[in-house]
Scaffold this motif. Structure first.
Motif, PDB file in Angstrom:
ATOM      1  N   ALA A 169      -8.286 -35.312  10.938  1.00 13.18           N
ATOM      2  CA  ALA A 169      -9.409 -34.872  11.764  1.00 13.18           C
ATOM      3  C   ALA A 169     -10.557 -34.388  10.883  1.00 13.18           C
ATOM      4  O   ALA A 169     -11.733 -34.627  11.196  1.00 13.18           O
ATOM      5  N   GLY A 170     -10.215 -33.717   9.776  1.00 13.67           N
ATOM      6  CA  GLY A 170     -11.235 -33.263   8.840  1.00 13.67           C
ATOM      7  C   GLY A 170     -11.989 -34.415   8.206  1.00 13.67           C
ATOM      8  O   GLY A 170     -13.192 -34.317   7.937  1.00 13.67           O
ATOM      9  N   VAL A 171     -11.291 -35.534   7.962  1.00 11.53           N
ATOM     10  CA  VAL A 171     -11.944 -36.724   7.429  1.00 11.53           C
ATOM     11  C   VAL A 171     -12.980 -37.250   8.420  1.00 11.53           C
ATOM     12  O   VAL A 171     -14.118 -37.569   8.053  1.00 11.53           O
ATOM     13  N   PHE A 172     -12.609 -37.332   9.704  1.00 11.78           N
ATOM     14  CA  PHE A 172     -13.558 -37.810  10.712  1.00 11.78           C
ATOM     15  C   PHE A 172     -14.763 -36.883  10.812  1.00 11.78           C
ATOM     16  O   PHE A 172     -15.904 -37.341  10.976  1.00 11.78           O
ATOM     17  N   MET A 173     -14.508 -35.569  10.709  1.00  4.52           N
ATOM     18  CA  MET A 173     -15.604 -34.610  10.757  1.00  4.52           C
ATOM     19  C   MET A 173     -16.544 -34.814   9.570  1.00  4.52           C
ATOM     20  O   MET A 173     -17.775 -34.840   9.719  1.00  4.52           O
ATOM     21  N   SER A 174     -15.983 -34.976   8.379  1.00  5.09           N
ATOM     22  CA  SER A 174     -16.803 -35.156   7.180  1.00  5.09           C
ATOM     23  C   SER A 174     -17.569 -36.473   7.213  1.00  5.09           C
ATOM     24  O   SER A 174     -18.723 -36.542   6.776  1.00  5.09           O
ATOM     25  N   MET A 175     -16.924 -37.520   7.723  1.00  5.82           N
ATOM     26  CA  MET A 175     -17.604 -38.815   7.845  1.00  5.82           C
ATOM     27  C   MET A 175     -18.806 -38.712   8.778  1.00  5.82           C
ATOM     28  O   MET A 175     -19.895 -39.214   8.472  1.00  5.82           O
ATOM     29  N   GLY A 176     -18.606 -38.044   9.912  1.00  7.11           N
ATOM     30  CA  GLY A 176     -19.707 -37.883  10.852  1.00  7.11           C
ATOM     31  C   GLY A 176     -20.820 -37.024  10.289  1.00  7.11           C
ATOM     32  O   GLY A 176     -22.009 -37.351  10.429  1.00  7.11           O
ATOM     33  N   ARG A 177     -20.446 -35.935   9.619  1.00  4.43           N
ATOM     34  CA  ARG A 177     -21.453 -35.021   9.075  1.00  4.43           C
ATOM     35  C   ARG A 177     -22.281 -35.693   7.987  1.00  4.43           C
ATOM     36  O   ARG A 177     -23.515 -35.554   7.960  1.00  4.43           O
ATOM     37  N   ASN A 215     -14.695 -25.389   7.284  1.00  7.15           N
ATOM     38  CA  ASN A 215     -14.028 -24.229   6.682  1.00  7.15           C
ATOM     39  C   ASN A 215     -12.816 -23.787   7.506  1.00  7.15           C
ATOM     40  O   ASN A 215     -11.780 -23.418   6.958  1.00  7.15           O
ATOM     41  N   ILE A 216     -12.946 -23.829   8.836  1.00  2.00           N
ATOM     42  CA  ILE A 216     -11.834 -23.445   9.700  1.00  2.00           C
ATOM     43  C   ILE A 216     -10.691 -24.452   9.579  1.00  2.00           C
ATOM     44  O   ILE A 216      -9.514 -24.078   9.580  1.00  2.00           O
ATOM     45  N   ALA A 217     -11.028 -25.737   9.466  1.00  2.00           N
ATOM     46  CA  ALA A 217      -9.999 -26.762   9.281  1.00  2.00           C
ATOM     47  C   ALA A 217      -9.246 -26.536   7.975  1.00  2.00           C
ATOM     48  O   ALA A 217      -8.017 -26.679   7.907  1.00  2.00           O
ATOM     49  N   THR A 218      -9.979 -26.177   6.930  1.00  2.00           N
ATOM     50  CA  THR A 218      -9.336 -25.876   5.646  1.00  2.00           C
ATOM     51  C   THR A 218      -8.415 -24.669   5.779  1.00  2.00           C
ATOM     52  O   THR A 218      -7.293 -24.666   5.262  1.00  2.00           O
ATOM     53  N   LEU A 224     -13.107 -38.525  18.232  1.00  2.00           N
ATOM     54  CA  LEU A 224     -11.788 -39.008  17.821  1.00  2.00           C
ATOM     55  C   LEU A 224     -11.026 -37.899  17.102  1.00  2.00           C
ATOM     56  O   LEU A 224      -9.819 -37.715  17.319  1.00  2.00           O
ATOM     57  N   GLY A 225     -11.723 -37.141  16.255  1.00  2.00           N
ATOM     58  CA  GLY A 225     -11.101 -35.995  15.607  1.00  2.00           C
ATOM     59  C   GLY A 225     -10.643 -34.955  16.606  1.00  2.00           C
ATOM     60  O   GLY A 225      -9.583 -34.336  16.451  1.00  2.00           O
ATOM     61  N   ALA A 226     -11.420 -34.762  17.683  1.00  2.00           N
ATOM     62  CA  ALA A 226     -11.043 -33.807  18.732  1.00  2.00           C
ATOM     63  C   ALA A 226      -9.759 -34.243  19.433  1.00  2.00           C
ATOM     64  O   ALA A 226      -8.920 -33.400  19.777  1.00  2.00           O
TER      65      ALA A 226
END
Length: 201
Positions: A23-31, A123-126, A182-184
Protein backbone atom coordinates in the motif's frame (compact mmCIF):
# COMPACT_ATOMS: atom_id res chain seq x y z
CA UNK A 1 23.58 -12.68 13.09
CA UNK A 2 21.22 -15.64 13.30
CA UNK A 3 18.68 -13.59 15.22
CA UNK A 4 19.04 -10.74 12.74
CA UNK A 5 18.45 -12.95 9.68
CA UNK A 6 15.54 -14.59 11.44
CA UNK A 7 13.99 -11.17 12.05
CA UNK A 8 14.35 -10.12 8.40
CA UNK A 9 12.90 -13.46 7.26
CA UNK A 10 9.99 -13.04 9.67
CA UNK A 11 9.30 -9.60 8.25
CA UNK A 12 8.86 -11.00 4.75
CA UNK A 13 6.67 -13.81 6.06
CA UNK A 14 4.31 -11.38 7.79
CA UNK A 15 1.42 -10.75 5.41
CA UNK A 16 0.36 -7.58 7.20
CA UNK A 17 3.82 -6.06 6.83
CA UNK A 18 3.95 -6.95 3.13
CA UNK A 19 0.44 -5.53 2.66
CA UNK A 20 1.33 -2.23 4.32
CA UNK A 21 4.53 -2.03 2.28
CA UNK A 22 2.55 -2.68 -0.91
CA UNK A 23 0.00 0.00 0.00
CA UNK A 24 2.92 2.32 0.75
CA UNK A 25 4.27 1.68 -2.75
CA UNK A 26 0.95 2.74 -4.30
CA UNK A 27 0.92 5.84 -2.11
CA UNK A 28 4.48 6.78 -3.13
CA UNK A 29 3.75 6.13 -6.81
CA UNK A 30 0.73 8.41 -6.68
CA UNK A 31 2.52 11.12 -4.72
CA UNK A 32 5.54 11.21 -7.05
CA UNK A 33 3.27 11.38 -10.10
CA UNK A 34 1.34 14.29 -8.58
CA UNK A 35 4.56 16.10 -7.67
CA UNK A 36 5.72 15.65 -11.25
CA UNK A 37 2.56 16.76 -13.05
CA UNK A 38 0.97 19.28 -10.68
CA UNK A 39 3.44 22.05 -11.64
CA UNK A 40 2.94 21.21 -15.32
CA UNK A 41 -0.82 21.29 -14.92
CA UNK A 42 -0.75 24.59 -13.04
CA UNK A 43 1.59 26.35 -15.45
CA UNK A 44 0.55 24.91 -18.82
CA UNK A 45 -3.09 23.89 -18.47
CA UNK A 46 -4.21 26.64 -16.07
CA UNK A 47 -1.65 29.21 -17.28
CA UNK A 48 -0.74 30.29 -13.75
CA UNK A 49 2.18 32.59 -13.09
CA UNK A 50 5.31 31.39 -11.35
CA UNK A 51 4.08 33.22 -8.25
CA UNK A 52 0.81 31.28 -8.33
CA UNK A 53 2.68 28.02 -8.84
CA UNK A 54 4.88 28.76 -5.85
CA UNK A 55 1.85 29.61 -3.71
CA UNK A 56 0.05 26.33 -4.38
CA UNK A 57 3.15 24.23 -3.77
CA UNK A 58 3.79 26.15 -0.55
CA UNK A 59 0.20 25.42 0.48
CA UNK A 60 0.81 21.72 -0.01
CA UNK A 61 3.78 21.79 2.39
CA UNK A 62 2.20 24.21 4.85
CA UNK A 63 -0.88 22.06 5.46
CA UNK A 64 1.37 19.05 5.90
CA UNK A 65 3.24 20.84 8.68
CA UNK A 66 -0.05 21.40 10.49
CA UNK A 67 -1.47 17.90 10.06
CA UNK A 68 1.49 15.59 10.65
CA UNK A 69 1.67 16.01 14.46
CA UNK A 70 -2.10 15.52 14.69
CA UNK A 71 -1.97 12.36 12.55
CA UNK A 72 0.82 11.01 14.72
CA UNK A 73 -1.05 11.65 17.97
CA UNK A 74 -4.27 10.06 16.68
CA UNK A 75 -2.45 6.99 15.36
CA UNK A 76 -0.57 6.56 18.65
CA UNK A 77 -3.73 6.94 20.71
CA UNK A 78 -6.03 4.69 18.67
CA UNK A 79 -4.45 2.76 15.78
CA UNK A 80 -2.51 3.25 12.59
CA UNK A 81 -5.44 1.98 10.53
CA UNK A 82 -7.76 4.65 11.93
CA UNK A 83 -5.50 7.21 10.24
CA UNK A 84 -4.28 5.29 7.20
CA UNK A 85 -7.56 4.13 5.69
CA UNK A 86 -9.34 7.54 5.69
CA UNK A 87 -6.13 9.23 4.54
CA UNK A 88 -5.74 6.94 1.53
CA UNK A 89 -9.40 7.24 0.52
CA UNK A 90 -9.45 11.04 0.95
CA UNK A 91 -6.16 11.60 -0.85
CA UNK A 92 -7.22 9.35 -3.74
CA UNK A 93 -10.51 11.21 -4.07
CA UNK A 94 -8.73 14.59 -4.00
CA UNK A 95 -6.38 13.53 -6.79
CA UNK A 96 -9.41 12.65 -8.90
CA UNK A 97 -11.02 16.04 -8.15
CA UNK A 98 -8.05 18.18 -9.23
CA UNK A 99 -9.06 18.37 -12.93
CA UNK A 100 -12.65 19.26 -11.94
CA UNK A 101 -11.76 22.43 -9.99
CA UNK A 102 -13.36 25.42 -11.66
CA UNK A 103 -11.38 28.35 -10.25
CA UNK A 104 -8.32 29.31 -8.22
CA UNK A 105 -10.21 29.23 -4.91
CA UNK A 106 -11.53 25.69 -5.44
CA UNK A 107 -8.09 24.54 -6.54
CA UNK A 108 -6.60 26.05 -3.39
CA UNK A 109 -9.10 24.17 -1.23
CA UNK A 110 -8.29 20.88 -2.94
CA UNK A 111 -4.52 21.33 -2.76
CA UNK A 112 -4.76 22.48 0.87
CA UNK A 113 -6.80 19.39 1.72
CA UNK A 114 -4.26 17.23 -0.12
CA UNK A 115 -1.51 18.73 1.98
CA UNK A 116 -3.18 17.43 5.14
CA UNK A 117 -2.40 13.86 4.07
CA UNK A 118 0.31 14.25 1.42
CA UNK A 119 3.36 13.65 3.62
CA UNK A 120 2.12 12.38 6.98
CA UNK A 121 0.46 9.29 5.50
CA UNK A 122 3.80 7.76 4.53
CA UNK A 123 5.17 8.33 8.02
CA UNK A 124 2.19 6.57 9.63
CA UNK A 125 2.59 3.62 7.24
CA UNK A 126 6.25 3.37 8.25
CA UNK A 127 5.25 3.44 11.93
CA UNK A 128 2.77 0.62 11.29
CA UNK A 129 5.54 -1.55 9.87
CA UNK A 130 7.78 -0.70 12.81
CA UNK A 131 5.01 -1.76 15.22
CA UNK A 132 5.07 -5.26 13.77
CA UNK A 133 8.81 -5.63 13.28
CA UNK A 134 11.22 -7.21 15.72
CA UNK A 135 13.00 -4.57 17.79
CA UNK A 136 16.37 -6.06 16.81
CA UNK A 137 15.85 -5.38 13.09
CA UNK A 138 13.81 -2.18 12.97
CA UNK A 139 16.62 -0.21 11.35
CA UNK A 140 17.07 -2.89 8.72
CA UNK A 141 13.32 -3.06 8.22
CA UNK A 142 13.32 0.67 7.47
CA UNK A 143 16.08 0.14 4.89
CA UNK A 144 14.32 -2.78 3.25
CA UNK A 145 11.03 -0.87 3.18
CA UNK A 146 12.72 2.15 1.60
CA UNK A 147 14.37 0.06 -1.12
CA UNK A 148 11.10 -1.80 -1.71
CA UNK A 149 9.28 1.50 -2.23
CA UNK A 150 11.89 3.05 -4.46
CA UNK A 151 12.18 0.11 -6.83
CA UNK A 152 8.48 0.28 -7.66
CA UNK A 153 7.99 4.03 -7.25
CA UNK A 154 10.67 5.37 -9.58
CA UNK A 155 8.98 4.25 -12.84
CA UNK A 156 5.69 5.89 -11.80
CA UNK A 157 6.34 9.36 -13.34
CA UNK A 158 7.21 7.64 -16.63
CA UNK A 159 3.96 5.67 -16.53
CA UNK A 160 2.07 8.86 -15.68
CA UNK A 161 3.90 10.61 -18.54
CA UNK A 162 2.78 7.99 -21.03
CA UNK A 163 -0.80 8.32 -19.75
CA UNK A 164 -0.66 12.14 -19.86
CA UNK A 165 0.73 12.09 -23.40
CA UNK A 166 -2.10 9.88 -24.58
CA UNK A 167 -5.03 11.42 -22.69
CA UNK A 168 -3.89 14.78 -21.33
CA UNK A 169 -2.33 16.01 -18.09
CA UNK A 170 -5.57 15.48 -16.17
CA UNK A 171 -5.27 11.73 -16.76
CA UNK A 172 -2.09 11.67 -14.65
CA UNK A 173 -4.17 12.68 -11.62
CA UNK A 174 -6.74 9.99 -12.36
CA UNK A 175 -3.88 7.48 -12.47
CA UNK A 176 -2.58 8.75 -9.11
CA UNK A 177 -6.05 8.67 -7.56
CA UNK A 178 -6.62 5.09 -8.71
CA UNK A 179 -3.31 4.06 -7.08
CA UNK A 180 -4.33 5.56 -3.73
CA UNK A 181 -7.76 3.95 -3.81
CA UNK A 182 -6.15 0.60 -4.61
CA UNK A 183 -3.88 1.12 -1.61
CA UNK A 184 -6.97 1.86 0.50
CA UNK A 185 -8.51 -1.46 -0.55
CA UNK A 186 -5.35 -3.27 0.62
CA UNK A 187 -5.34 -1.44 3.96
CA UNK A 188 -9.01 -2.23 4.55
CA UNK A 189 -8.10 -5.94 4.72
CA UNK A 190 -5.10 -5.51 7.03
CA UNK A 191 -5.55 -6.45 10.68
CA UNK A 192 -3.67 -4.03 12.90
CA UNK A 193 -3.77 -3.85 16.70
CA UNK A 194 -6.27 -1.40 18.15
CA UNK A 195 -3.36 0.45 19.72
CA UNK A 196 0.31 0.41 18.60
CA UNK A 197 1.40 -0.56 22.15
CA UNK A 198 -0.37 -3.90 21.69
CA UNK A 199 1.96 -4.79 18.84
CA UNK A 200 5.04 -3.94 20.90
CA UNK A 201 3.76 -6.07 23.76
Amino acid sequence: AKSYLSGIKGMFQNRNILAIMSAGVFMSMGRLSVLTFLPIYLSEDLDLSTLGLGFYLMLLYLMGMVSQPIMGIVSDRFSRKVVLLPAYVTLGALYLVIPATGDAFQLGLVIGAMGLFFYGTGNIATAAVMDMSSSQVQGSTMSVMSVFRHIFTLPSPIIAGVIATAWGTEAAFIYAGALLLLGAVIISFIKLPSKPDAAAA
